[in-house]
Design an enzyme around this catalytic site. Structure first.
Site, PDB file in Angstrom:
ATOM      1  N   VAL A 267      -7.692 -11.065  -0.841  1.00  0.00           N
ATOM      2  CA  VAL A 267      -8.514 -10.292  -1.784  1.00  0.00           C
ATOM      3  C   VAL A 267      -9.909 -10.113  -1.200  1.00  0.00           C
ATOM      4  O   VAL A 267     -10.569 -11.085  -0.832  1.00  0.00           O
ATOM      5  CB  VAL A 267      -8.631 -10.995  -3.155  1.00  0.00           C
ATOM      6  CG1 VAL A 267      -9.489 -10.170  -4.108  1.00  0.00           C
ATOM      7  CG2 VAL A 267      -7.259 -11.248  -3.755  1.00  0.00           C
TER       8      VAL A 267
ATOM      9  N   LYS B 227      -4.485  -7.210  -5.896  1.00  0.00           N
ATOM     10  CA  LYS B 227      -5.646  -8.100  -5.765  1.00  0.00           C
ATOM     11  C   LYS B 227      -6.160  -8.510  -7.150  1.00  0.00           C
ATOM     12  O   LYS B 227      -6.551  -9.658  -7.351  1.00  0.00           O
ATOM     13  CB  LYS B 227      -6.736  -7.401  -4.967  1.00  0.00           C
ATOM     14  CG  LYS B 227      -6.329  -7.186  -3.506  1.00  0.00           C
ATOM     15  CD  LYS B 227      -7.245  -6.208  -2.806  1.00  0.00           C
ATOM     16  CE  LYS B 227      -6.899  -6.043  -1.341  1.00  0.00           C
ATOM     17  NZ  LYS B 227      -7.572  -4.910  -0.718  1.00  0.00           N
TER      18      LYS B 227
HETATM   19  N1  HSE Z   1      -5.970  -1.713   2.751  1.00  0.00           N
HETATM   20  C1  HSE Z   1      -6.827  -2.738   2.250  1.00  0.00           C
HETATM   21  C2  HSE Z   1      -8.141  -2.107   1.826  1.00  0.00           C
HETATM   22  C3  HSE Z   1      -7.081  -3.756   3.327  1.00  0.00           C
HETATM   23  O1  HSE Z   1      -8.383  -0.942   2.169  1.00  0.00           O
HETATM   24  O2  HSE Z   1      -8.907  -2.745   1.116  1.00  0.00           O
HETATM   25  C4  HSE Z   1      -7.789  -4.972   2.799  1.00  0.00           C
HETATM   26  O3  HSE Z   1      -6.985  -5.669   1.889  1.00  0.00           O
END
Ligand code: HSE
Ligand code: NAP
Length: 428
Positions: free
Chosen positions: A132, A205
């Protein structure tokens, strides 16, 4: 002291950062833990691929069981991503008494409690700080820093890719597909960026943060999700004209013991600290009953920022190992889950409507809101240069979502309302 031996699953963006940080900071890591950290084997999909990091070809393997069955390896660092075969590898590693460090929010949001239960039975550590908000140590902060308080609200910009896209669209009028490509090239986006732009990555998250913050087992299905893929330049222009920035916000709230968790494009008042979080930066605002407002800010994705969180977890495993306390600090969610109903979830709304530009239309629309006890804070009517319809931009006072659904449903039956273009949450 005996080195701590690591099997690394994955040598992509995050895995490369992990190797780099361990190589560059080894001296400090040894001073903190007393034990050198040694990456002995690395799992990749294609061992022949050229790499942007100095690792010996003898370290690389395409066979996960080489690592899982290696009795010398103490810790598995999982940065390959995905649900399967990753979950099997982790459970098998735990069964063999190996500790786990992972950056995998997809897996932890879906199967975190099952993995933690396996770990507890084997006295193993499972740490997932990087899952997260990349480089922000928010999991340790919520779990340990807020242990004495009662968290009632968590608001987060927790996806770097979408924040990067929205910032470029707002500040430079950039084109959505082009900015998405840039975010992919910079290593921010997931392998399938749909989970970023449709809000799923942020939802995972927020499920993790809400579980830790409220001590309730929040499942991914408990999070209501709306992504950014249908945001238009009109939405951005009107938000800014009304004094707001448009952000993809995760919001977890608790009133008494009922909770709600949402991820949706949200207009946030300029001047609120979250409104000025731009680019790939993330921020998590946490409200505790005793402490009041707090906010944690930093890079949410990318090679080195994410790797700092992974390696910090490795340091925690190493310290626990030296003290002989692995697996002893896990608190499972202990409160019963009660989700708020639509009648109990209330917030302000931004609504953009295309309507026929005729006398009485505004009055008809106002009547629908009034019938369902939704009160209006502001109404702006604009001629539309591209067609004969008018655009109406409404901000409501706080309204419960059951009433809002009735209002929006009724608009579909009104001839004068050509289209409900957008509906977003508003946070002052
Ligand atoms: N793809 C995710 C983002 C990576 O852009 O936040 C980090 O968890
Ligand atoms: P990535 O760049 O795509 O790297 C994945 C790595 O895993 C590659 O080295 C790949 O091997 C290997 N791999 C993938 N599937 C495999 C399989 N089935 N068998 C063997 N090896 C396999 O991914 P990433 O961006 O580093 O992300 C890794 C994890 O961290 C994900 O869970 C992601 O959500 C999370 N995360 C990423 C960031 C970020 O900023 N990127 C931030 C926070 C969390 P090859 O190299 O041979 O292809």
């Amino acid at each position: 002291m005996k080195p701590i031996k690591v099997g690394l699953l994955g040598l992509g963006t995050v895995g490369t950062g992990v190797v780099r940080i361990i190589q560059n900071h080894q001296e400090d890591l040894v001073m903190q833990t007393g034990s050198p950290i040694e990456i002995t084997k690395i799992l990749v999909k294609n061992a022949g691929k050229s790499r942007n990091i100095d690792v010996s070809s003898a370290q690389l393997t395409e066979d996960a069981w080489d690592i899982i069955n290696d009795g010398e390896i103490d810790v598995i660092v999982e940065v390959m991503g995905g649900i399967e075969p990753t979950k099997t590898y982790i459970l098998e590693a735990l069964a063999r008494g190996k500790h786990i460090v992972t950056a995998n929010k997809d897996l932890m949001a879906l199967h975190g409690q099952e993995i933690m239960a396996h770990a507890a039975r084997k006295n193993c550590d499972v740490f997932y700080e990087a899952s997260v908000a990349g480089g922000i140590p928010i999991i340790r902060t919520i779990r340990e820093g807020f242990a004495s308080d009662r968290i009632t609200k968590i608001m987060g910009i927790v996806n770097g890719t979408t924040n990067y896209i929205l910032t470029k669209m707002c500040q430079e009028g950039a084109d959505y597909p082009e900015v998405l490509k840039e975010a992919q090239a910079l290593g921010y986006a997931e392998a399938d960026p749909t989970s970023d732009v449709e809000g799923l990555d942020a939802a995972r998250k927020m499920a993790i943060l809400a579980t830790l913050g409220f001590n309730v087992e929040v499942a991914l299905d408990d999070v209501s999700v709306q992504g950014i893929s249908s945001i238009s330049s009109d939405d951005i222009t009107y938000s800014q004209r009304l004094g707001y920035e448009l952000k993809l916000l995760g919001i977890a709230e608790r009133d008494n013991d009922s909770i709600s968790v949402t991820v949706q494009p949200t207009l946030i008042k300029k001047g609120h600290p979250l409104a000025s979080v731009n680019g790939v930066f993330n921020a998590v605002y946490v409200y505790g009953e005793a402490v009041g407002e707090t906010m944690f800010y930093g890079p949410g994705a990318g090679e080195l920022p994410t790797a700092t969180s992974v390696v910090a977890d490795l340091v925690a495993v190493s310290k626990n190992t030296n003290l002989g306390v692995n697996g002893r600090r896990v608190t499972a969610p202990y409160k019963q889950k009660k989700l708020k109903t639509d009648e109990e979830v209330a917030y302000k709304n931004f609504i953009l409507l295309h309507v026929s530009d005729e006398p009485g239309v505004l009055a008809n629309i106002a009547q629908v809101f009034s019938q369902h006890q939704v009160s209006l804070q502001s109404v702006l009517q604009q001629p539309n240069p591209n067609n004969p319809d008018a655009e109406i931009i409404i901000i409501t006072h706080e309204a419960n979502q059951a009433s809002m659904k009735k209002v929006l449903n009724e608009f579909t039956t009104l001839d004068d309302v050509r289209r409900v273009v957008s509906v977003y949450r508003v946070e002052d």
